[in-house]
Design a protein around this motif. Structure first.
Motif, PDB file in Angstrom:
ATOM      1  N   PRO A 147      26.573  32.030  18.715  1.00 44.06           N
ATOM      2  CA  PRO A 147      26.802  32.843  19.926  1.00 44.06           C
ATOM      3  C   PRO A 147      28.167  33.507  19.948  1.00 44.06           C
ATOM      4  O   PRO A 147      28.336  34.563  20.567  1.00 44.06           O
ATOM      5  CB  PRO A 147      26.666  31.811  21.057  1.00 44.06           C
ATOM      6  CG  PRO A 147      25.774  30.738  20.503  1.00 44.06           C
ATOM      7  CD  PRO A 147      26.114  30.659  19.038  1.00 44.06           C
ATOM      8  N   ARG A 148      29.150  32.892  19.292  1.00 40.10           N
ATOM      9  CA  ARG A 148      30.487  33.483  19.268  1.00 40.10           C
ATOM     10  C   ARG A 148      30.485  34.852  18.584  1.00 40.10           C
ATOM     11  O   ARG A 148      31.334  35.701  18.878  1.00 40.10           O
ATOM     12  CB  ARG A 148      31.463  32.560  18.540  1.00 40.10           C
ATOM     13  CG  ARG A 148      31.804  31.289  19.308  1.00 40.10           C
ATOM     14  CD  ARG A 148      32.716  30.390  18.480  1.00 40.10           C
ATOM     15  NE  ARG A 148      33.031  29.150  19.164  1.00 40.10           N
ATOM     16  CZ  ARG A 148      34.090  28.964  19.931  1.00 40.10           C
ATOM     17  NH1 ARG A 148      34.934  29.961  20.120  1.00 40.10           N
ATOM     18  NH2 ARG A 148      34.314  27.806  20.507  1.00 40.10           N
ATOM     19  N   ALA A 149      29.557  35.064  17.652  1.00 42.03           N
ATOM     20  CA  ALA A 149      29.482  36.355  16.969  1.00 42.03           C
ATOM     21  C   ALA A 149      29.131  37.466  17.956  1.00 42.03           C
ATOM     22  O   ALA A 149      29.659  38.574  17.889  1.00 42.03           O
ATOM     23  CB  ALA A 149      28.455  36.300  15.840  1.00 42.03           C
ATOM     24  N   VAL A 150      28.230  37.160  18.898  1.00 41.99           N
ATOM     25  CA  VAL A 150      27.852  38.142  19.910  1.00 41.99           C
ATOM     26  C   VAL A 150      29.035  38.419  20.842  1.00 41.99           C
ATOM     27  O   VAL A 150      29.310  39.566  21.202  1.00 41.99           O
ATOM     28  CB  VAL A 150      26.635  37.651  20.711  1.00 41.99           C
ATOM     29  CG1 VAL A 150      26.245  38.667  21.778  1.00 41.99           C
ATOM     30  CG2 VAL A 150      25.458  37.370  19.776  1.00 41.99           C
ATOM     31  N   VAL A 151      29.755  37.348  21.227  1.00 40.29           N
ATOM     32  CA  VAL A 151      30.949  37.514  22.067  1.00 40.29           C
ATOM     33  C   VAL A 151      31.989  38.361  21.339  1.00 40.29           C
ATOM     34  O   VAL A 151      32.594  39.277  21.917  1.00 40.29           O
ATOM     35  CB  VAL A 151      31.534  36.138  22.447  1.00 40.29           C
ATOM     36  CG1 VAL A 151      32.853  36.314  23.202  1.00 40.29           C
ATOM     37  CG2 VAL A 151      30.542  35.345  23.284  1.00 40.29           C
ATOM     38  N   ALA A 152      32.182  38.070  20.043  1.00 43.59           N
ATOM     39  CA  ALA A 152      33.155  38.820  19.251  1.00 43.59           C
ATOM     40  C   ALA A 152      32.789  40.297  19.183  1.00 43.59           C
ATOM     41  O   ALA A 152      33.665  41.169  19.243  1.00 43.59           O
ATOM     42  CB  ALA A 152      33.241  38.230  17.841  1.00 43.59           C
ATOM     43  N   LEU A 153      31.507  40.594  19.062  1.00 45.98           N
ATOM     44  CA  LEU A 153      31.070  41.986  19.006  1.00 45.98           C
ATOM     45  C   LEU A 153      31.420  42.715  20.303  1.00 45.98           C
ATOM     46  O   LEU A 153      31.933  43.837  20.278  1.00 45.98           O
ATOM     47  CB  LEU A 153      29.563  42.055  18.744  1.00 45.98           C
ATOM     48  CG  LEU A 153      28.951  43.452  18.733  1.00 45.98           C
ATOM     49  CD1 LEU A 153      29.579  44.298  17.637  1.00 45.98           C
ATOM     50  CD2 LEU A 153      27.438  43.377  18.542  1.00 45.98           C
ATOM     51  N   MET A 154      31.173  42.087  21.448  1.00 44.18           N
ATOM     52  CA  MET A 154      31.472  42.728  22.730  1.00 44.18           C
ATOM     53  C   MET A 154      32.973  42.945  22.893  1.00 44.18           C
ATOM     54  O   MET A 154      33.413  44.006  23.355  1.00 44.18           O
ATOM     55  CB  MET A 154      30.908  41.875  23.872  1.00 44.18           C
ATOM     56  CG  MET A 154      29.383  41.838  23.916  1.00 44.18           C
ATOM     57  SD  MET A 154      28.714  41.010  25.390  1.00 44.18           S
ATOM     58  CE  MET A 154      29.217  39.311  25.070  1.00 44.18           C
ATOM     59  N   VAL A 155      33.772  41.943  22.507  1.00 48.17           N
ATOM     60  CA  VAL A 155      35.227  42.076  22.615  1.00 48.17           C
ATOM     61  C   VAL A 155      35.729  43.187  21.693  1.00 48.17           C
ATOM     62  O   VAL A 155      36.595  43.995  22.069  1.00 48.17           O
ATOM     63  CB  VAL A 155      35.913  40.742  22.264  1.00 48.17           C
ATOM     64  CG1 VAL A 155      37.432  40.920  22.196  1.00 48.17           C
ATOM     65  CG2 VAL A 155      35.554  39.673  23.294  1.00 48.17           C
ATOM     66  N   ALA A 156      35.167  43.251  20.484  1.00 44.92           N
ATOM     67  CA  ALA A 156      35.601  44.272  19.524  1.00 44.92           C
ATOM     68  C   ALA A 156      35.267  45.673  20.020  1.00 44.92           C
ATOM     69  O   ALA A 156      36.062  46.605  19.856  1.00 44.92           O
ATOM     70  CB  ALA A 156      34.943  44.020  18.172  1.00 44.92           C
ATOM     71  N   VAL A 157      34.105  45.841  20.619  1.00 44.23           N
ATOM     72  CA  VAL A 157      33.718  47.153  21.152  1.00 44.23           C
ATOM     73  C   VAL A 157      34.676  47.574  22.262  1.00 44.23           C
ATOM     74  O   VAL A 157      35.125  48.730  22.315  1.00 44.23           O
ATOM     75  CB  VAL A 157      32.261  47.128  21.661  1.00 44.23           C
ATOM     76  CG1 VAL A 157      31.956  48.381  22.463  1.00 44.23           C
ATOM     77  CG2 VAL A 157      31.292  46.994  20.494  1.00 44.23           C
ATOM     78  N   VAL A 158      35.023  46.637  23.151  1.00 45.31           N
ATOM     79  CA  VAL A 158      35.980  46.945  24.222  1.00 45.31           C
ATOM     80  C   VAL A 158      37.329  47.325  23.625  1.00 45.31           C
ATOM     81  O   VAL A 158      37.974  48.292  24.059  1.00 45.31           O
ATOM     82  CB  VAL A 158      36.117  45.748  25.182  1.00 45.31           C
ATOM     83  CG1 VAL A 158      37.256  45.990  26.173  1.00 45.31           C
ATOM     84  CG2 VAL A 158      34.813  45.500  25.927  1.00 45.31           C
ATOM     85  N   GLY A 159      37.776  46.575  22.619  1.00 48.83           N
ATOM     86  CA  GLY A 159      39.048  46.878  21.968  1.00 48.83           C
ATOM     87  C   GLY A 159      39.058  48.265  21.352  1.00 48.83           C
ATOM     88  O   GLY A 159      40.050  49.009  21.474  1.00 48.83           O
ATOM     89  N   ALA A 160      37.958  48.629  20.695  1.00 54.56           N
ATOM     90  CA  ALA A 160      37.873  49.961  20.092  1.00 54.56           C
ATOM     91  C   ALA A 160      37.930  51.052  21.154  1.00 54.56           C
ATOM     92  O   ALA A 160      38.594  52.084  20.987  1.00 54.56           O
ATOM     93  CB  ALA A 160      36.587  50.077  19.278  1.00 54.56           C
ATOM     94  N   LEU A 161      37.257  50.833  22.283  1.00 49.28           N
ATOM     95  CA  LEU A 161      37.252  51.826  23.360  1.00 49.28           C
ATOM     96  C   LEU A 161      38.642  51.975  23.983  1.00 49.28           C
ATOM     97  O   LEU A 161      39.046  53.080  24.362  1.00 49.28           O
ATOM     98  CB  LEU A 161      36.232  51.436  24.437  1.00 49.28           C
ATOM     99  CG  LEU A 161      34.754  51.527  24.016  1.00 49.28           C
ATOM    100  CD1 LEU A 161      33.863  50.998  25.137  1.00 49.28           C
ATOM    101  CD2 LEU A 161      34.381  52.956  23.669  1.00 49.28           C
ATOM    102  N   VAL A 162      39.383  50.864  24.077  1.00 55.31           N
ATOM    103  CA  VAL A 162      40.733  50.931  24.636  1.00 55.31           C
ATOM    104  C   VAL A 162      41.643  51.782  23.752  1.00 55.31           C
ATOM    105  O   VAL A 162      42.447  52.588  24.246  1.00 55.31           O
ATOM    106  CB  VAL A 162      41.315  49.512  24.802  1.00 55.31           C
ATOM    107  CG1 VAL A 162      42.803  49.581  25.135  1.00 55.31           C
ATOM    108  CG2 VAL A 162      40.571  48.759  25.904  1.00 55.31           C
ATOM    109  N   VAL A 163      41.524  51.621  22.431  1.00 58.02           N
ATOM    110  CA  VAL A 163      42.363  52.393  21.509  1.00 58.02           C
ATOM    111  C   VAL A 163      41.960  53.860  21.491  1.00 58.02           C
ATOM    112  O   VAL A 163      42.805  54.763  21.539  1.00 58.02           O
ATOM    113  CB  VAL A 163      42.280  51.807  20.088  1.00 58.02           C
ATOM    114  CG1 VAL A 163      42.991  52.717  19.080  1.00 58.02           C
ATOM    115  CG2 VAL A 163      42.901  50.415  20.053  1.00 58.02           C
ATOM    116  N   LEU A 164      40.662  54.125  21.445  1.00 56.11           N
ATOM    117  CA  LEU A 164      40.177  55.490  21.253  1.00 56.11           C
ATOM    118  C   LEU A 164      40.162  56.301  22.540  1.00 56.11           C
ATOM    119  O   LEU A 164      40.301  57.532  22.497  1.00 56.11           O
ATOM    120  CB  LEU A 164      38.766  55.460  20.643  1.00 56.11           C
ATOM    121  CG  LEU A 164      38.702  54.882  19.234  1.00 56.11           C
ATOM    122  CD1 LEU A 164      37.265  54.595  18.854  1.00 56.11           C
ATOM    123  CD2 LEU A 164      39.314  55.852  18.241  1.00 56.11           C
TER     124      LEU A 164
END
Length: 317
Positions: A147-164
């Protein structure tokens, strides 16, 4: 007279423990070597990206950069295969072909996006790949989905949106196509990395890299010639362009070989997460273009790193 070890005895338990201790250091060394190779490979890929960005700014097209990134390495890989006495024919053609095609799509999107995005923006997009590897690996490699992989994916997407900050890009009437190309590249890259793991189970890293290199070189050359490219070099000096192409090809080939060897020694998500080391390296190289990391870059990058930590902890549970 030799002593017989009785089943279930203390002597048998001690012998079993010695065997386990003897095997653990070898596996640990192999894992550490895999991580070291991926770390070095990550540094090589960031260096390659810097050369690609410069060449794209000099006027080379995506197809031209892809061809010159891969074609010079073909001779070196052929020599390496000959020295090792290996044939070109893969033992498992399916994974090798899929790895090559996915790599072609990933490189095309990555190089296209580099022309418009900063190194840190492009790096953050490409770092969606490790979490995509973790999410897709259970289906394609039979590894356990945590399940942590799914959490990591959501966090990574948010991080990418913050930068871009695509909302700002939209209001500023800037093209979002490079962002979309970078995101699609991350997906293809995840598929390519997973196929590397499957391919190296039956074929050597050198053979896998050869077919990937040949596929990209031939594909880029065919597309470029069809569009009337490859007819002349940019007006920045022949020696200048040649030196940059050599740097790009050298860093790219080294990174490819190091990454392929790393995936042959460790589980795909664990090796892929080392790629987050590209964030500080990209931030430093962006200074060459006069780009100073802002608060958005810092916060988004921290979220990306946190996603990587979540992945690692998930694999240890």
């Amino acid at each position: 007279m030799s002593q017989v070890v009785q089943p279930g005895s203390r002597s048998e338990q001690m012998a079993t423990e010695r065997t386990a201790r003897g095997s653990e250091p070898g596996a640990e060394r192999s894992s550490r070597l895999g991580l070291l190779w991926m770390l070095l490979g990550t540094g090589c890929f960031v260096g390659m990206a810097a050369f690609v960005k410069v060449l794209r700014e000099d006027g080379l097209t995506t197809s031209e950069v892809m061809f010159w990134r891969t074609a010079p390495g073909l001779v070196w890989i052929l020599v390496e295969l000959r020295i090792r006495g290996q044939t070109l024919r893969p033992n498992a053609p399916g994974p090798v072909v899929l790895r090559s095609l996915a790599g072609l799509g990933a490189m095309a999107g990555y190089f296209y996006a580099l022309r418009a995005l900063t190194l840190i923006e492009n790096t953050v997009l490409s770092l969606l790949q490790p979490v995509l590897v973790a999410v897709l690996s259970p289906t394609l490699l039979g590894e356990r989905l945590h399940p942590r992989a799914v959490v990591a994916l959501m966090v990574a997407v948010v991080g990418a949106l913050v930068v871009l900050r695509p909302d700002q890009a939209w209001r500023a009437n800037l093209p979002l196509l490079p962002i979309a190309a970078g995101a699609i590249s991350a997906l293809f890259s995840a598929l390519a990395h997973i196929m590397v793991r499957k391919a190296t189970a039956k074929d050597s890293p050198e053979r896998v890299v050869f077919w990937f290199t040949l596929t990209v070189s031939a594909g880029a050359l065919a597309i470029g010639l069809a569009r009337g490219e490859f007819l002349q070099l940019p007006d920045v000096g022949w020696l200048n362009v040649t030196g940059k192409i050599a740097g790009m090809a050298g860093f790219g080939l080294a990174g490819q070989l190091l990454m392929t060897r790393a995936y042959g020694r460790m589980a795909a998500p664990m090796v892929a997460v080392v790629a987050y080391a590209a964030i500080p390296i990209s931030m430093m190289l962006d200074l060459v273009w006069g780009v100073r990391p802002g608060l958005d870059d810092a916060v988004g990058s921290l979220l990306m790193v946190f996603a990587g930590v979540v992945l690692v902890r998930g694999r240890r549970v």
